[in-house]
Design a protein around this motif. Sequence first.
Motif, PDB file in Angstrom:
ATOM      1  N   GLN A 174     -14.499  37.591  65.090  1.00 40.27           N
ATOM      2  CA  GLN A 174     -13.273  37.209  65.301  1.00 40.27           C
ATOM      3  C   GLN A 174     -13.296  35.542  63.765  1.00 40.27           C
ATOM      4  O   GLN A 174     -12.805  35.667  63.081  1.00 40.27           O
ATOM      5  CB  GLN A 174     -12.488  37.519  65.062  1.00 40.27           C
ATOM      6  CG  GLN A 174     -12.049  38.802  66.387  1.00 40.27           C
ATOM      7  CD  GLN A 174     -11.758  39.910  65.288  1.00 40.27           C
ATOM      8  OE1 GLN A 174     -11.010  39.503  64.148  1.00 40.27           O
ATOM      9  NE2 GLN A 174     -12.334  41.256  65.078  1.00 40.27           N
ATOM     10  N   ASN A 175     -13.872  35.330  64.652  1.00 39.23           N
ATOM     11  CA  ASN A 175     -14.173  33.756  64.427  1.00 39.23           C
ATOM     12  C   ASN A 175     -15.861  32.969  64.229  1.00 39.23           C
ATOM     13  O   ASN A 175     -16.837  33.424  64.707  1.00 39.23           O
ATOM     14  CB  ASN A 175     -12.946  32.721  65.086  1.00 39.23           C
ATOM     15  CG  ASN A 175     -13.530  32.862  66.229  1.00 39.23           C
ATOM     16  OD1 ASN A 175     -14.563  32.885  67.235  1.00 39.23           O
ATOM     17  ND2 ASN A 175     -12.615  33.269  66.760  1.00 39.23           N
ATOM     18  N   SER A 176     -15.883  31.495  64.043  1.00 34.72           N
ATOM     19  CA  SER A 176     -17.011  31.244  64.070  1.00 34.72           C
ATOM     20  C   SER A 176     -17.749  31.395  65.479  1.00 34.72           C
ATOM     21  O   SER A 176     -18.755  30.759  65.695  1.00 34.72           O
ATOM     22  CB  SER A 176     -16.986  29.600  63.023  1.00 34.72           C
ATOM     23  OG  SER A 176     -16.784  29.906  61.599  1.00 34.72           O
ATOM     24  N   ILE A 177     -16.952  30.190  65.953  1.00 39.13           N
ATOM     25  CA  ILE A 177     -17.100  30.386  67.578  1.00 39.13           C
ATOM     26  C   ILE A 177     -17.704  31.769  67.952  1.00 39.13           C
ATOM     27  O   ILE A 177     -19.153  31.827  68.269  1.00 39.13           O
ATOM     28  CB  ILE A 177     -15.669  29.994  68.169  1.00 39.13           C
ATOM     29  CG1 ILE A 177     -15.862  27.989  67.868  1.00 39.13           C
ATOM     30  CG2 ILE A 177     -16.423  29.725  69.917  1.00 39.13           C
ATOM     31  CD1 ILE A 177     -14.121  27.932  68.409  1.00 39.13           C
ATOM     32  N   GLU A 178     -16.662  32.893  68.266  1.00 35.44           N
ATOM     33  CA  GLU A 178     -18.179  33.568  68.269  1.00 35.44           C
ATOM     34  C   GLU A 178     -18.610  34.140  68.075  1.00 35.44           C
ATOM     35  O   GLU A 178     -20.176  34.957  67.749  1.00 35.44           O
ATOM     36  CB  GLU A 178     -16.753  34.848  68.229  1.00 35.44           C
ATOM     37  CG  GLU A 178     -15.445  35.337  69.166  1.00 35.44           C
ATOM     38  CD  GLU A 178     -14.565  36.010  69.139  1.00 35.44           C
ATOM     39  OE1 GLU A 178     -15.035  37.265  68.025  1.00 35.44           O
ATOM     40  OE2 GLU A 178     -13.575  36.119  69.421  1.00 35.44           O
ATOM     41  N   ALA A 179     -18.714  33.794  66.497  1.00 30.73           N
ATOM     42  CA  ALA A 179     -20.283  34.007  65.278  1.00 30.73           C
ATOM     43  C   ALA A 179     -21.064  33.710  65.903  1.00 30.73           C
ATOM     44  O   ALA A 179     -22.489  33.863  66.034  1.00 30.73           O
ATOM     45  CB  ALA A 179     -20.056  33.368  64.099  1.00 30.73           C
ATOM     46  N   ILE A 180     -21.421  32.055  66.895  1.00 29.02           N
ATOM     47  CA  ILE A 180     -21.852  31.131  66.907  1.00 29.02           C
ATOM     48  C   ILE A 180     -22.961  32.105  68.748  1.00 29.02           C
ATOM     49  O   ILE A 180     -23.910  31.729  68.374  1.00 29.02           O
ATOM     50  CB  ILE A 180     -21.445  30.026  67.316  1.00 29.02           C
ATOM     51  CG1 ILE A 180     -21.469  28.685  65.867  1.00 29.02           C
ATOM     52  CG2 ILE A 180     -22.961  29.004  67.648  1.00 29.02           C
ATOM     53  CD1 ILE A 180     -20.538  27.647  65.751  1.00 29.02           C
ATOM     54  N   LYS A 181     -22.067  31.913  69.238  1.00 25.69           N
ATOM     55  CA  LYS A 181     -22.406  32.634  70.348  1.00 25.69           C
ATOM     56  C   LYS A 181     -22.775  34.132  70.041  1.00 25.69           C
ATOM     57  O   LYS A 181     -23.742  34.157  71.391  1.00 25.69           O
ATOM     58  CB  LYS A 181     -20.500  33.210  71.184  1.00 25.69           C
ATOM     59  CG  LYS A 181     -20.597  33.361  72.665  1.00 25.69           C
ATOM     60  CD  LYS A 181     -19.338  33.835  73.596  1.00 25.69           C
ATOM     61  CE  LYS A 181     -19.916  34.796  74.470  1.00 25.69           C
ATOM     62  NZ  LYS A 181     -19.285  34.962  75.067  1.00 25.69           N
ATOM     63  N   ALA A 182     -22.602  34.871  69.667  1.00 23.23           N
ATOM     64  CA  ALA A 182     -23.328  36.425  69.261  1.00 23.23           C
ATOM     65  C   ALA A 182     -24.653  36.022  69.298  1.00 23.23           C
ATOM     66  O   ALA A 182     -25.872  36.205  68.347  1.00 23.23           O
ATOM     67  CB  ALA A 182     -22.378  36.217  67.969  1.00 23.23           C
ATOM     68  N   GLY A 183     -24.831  34.416  67.775  1.00 23.13           N
ATOM     69  CA  GLY A 183     -26.598  33.889  67.206  1.00 23.13           C
ATOM     70  C   GLY A 183     -27.500  33.683  68.072  1.00 23.13           C
ATOM     71  O   GLY A 183     -28.157  34.098  67.840  1.00 23.13           O
TER      72      GLY A 183
END
Length: 255
Positions: A239-248
């Motif tokens: 949903q957001n950049s923080i979650e994207a970084i974690k997923a990355g």
Amino acid sequence: MKSTDITREELWAQQNLSAMEIDYSIWERDRSMLHQMSKVSHTCTFVVDVYKCKYTFASSNFADLLGYDRHKIATLEKQGDYLESRIHPDDRQQLADLQVRLGQFIYSLPVEKRNDYCNIYSFRIRDTRQQYIRVSSKQQVLEQSSSGKAWLILGNMDISPNQKESGQVDCTVINLKNGEIFSPSLLIRPHTDLTSREIEILYLIQQGFLSKEIAHRLCISIHTVNIHRQNLLRKLGVQNSIEAIKAGIESGLLS
């Protein structure tokens, strides 16, 4: 690392280099210069001809420093993958796979940006005492074809100051135009269909850059950056950049 489904030679062939684009008088000039430089340098220099899909030059230091056969070094064009014959068997496959995956990333970029990168590999090779030592191999484009395609690849190999005990082939990718250093994990997309541009933007987001700053660094519009951001969020299922970084990080896209 899983073996790729394409060889380096098949990847190089995708450039569709033409003899009409290449001037071998340029290579003769370069060869003469490299011979002279090898007399005052202790590094092992080599050149790959992407058009011919073969090694075309290696300095005599390969024999002096690493114990290669001097005659085969002098006639390298006829020796196939001889330069790779002394690489540790476990490292050789890792290195080949990594080179292909890095090449796929570079070939996914616009033509005018493909030759901006320098790859520095670290792996094990057998020396004159028949013992495996870790070396550092720096590779970048030496000459381009008239249409801007990578034609000659220059490599410089030297004994690494870090002789760590490791079976892992290390690699650092440097953008020679802006000095940015990339982790190889950014260029390998194991479990996602993110494009190379989306991965690049995800990396910049991790570094704390705002959309305006990313647009400036990549020479694209803020609107384009935001579209890429929306697409990578959707593909990662977050949903957001923080979650994207974690997923990355969890998927190996980010270190």
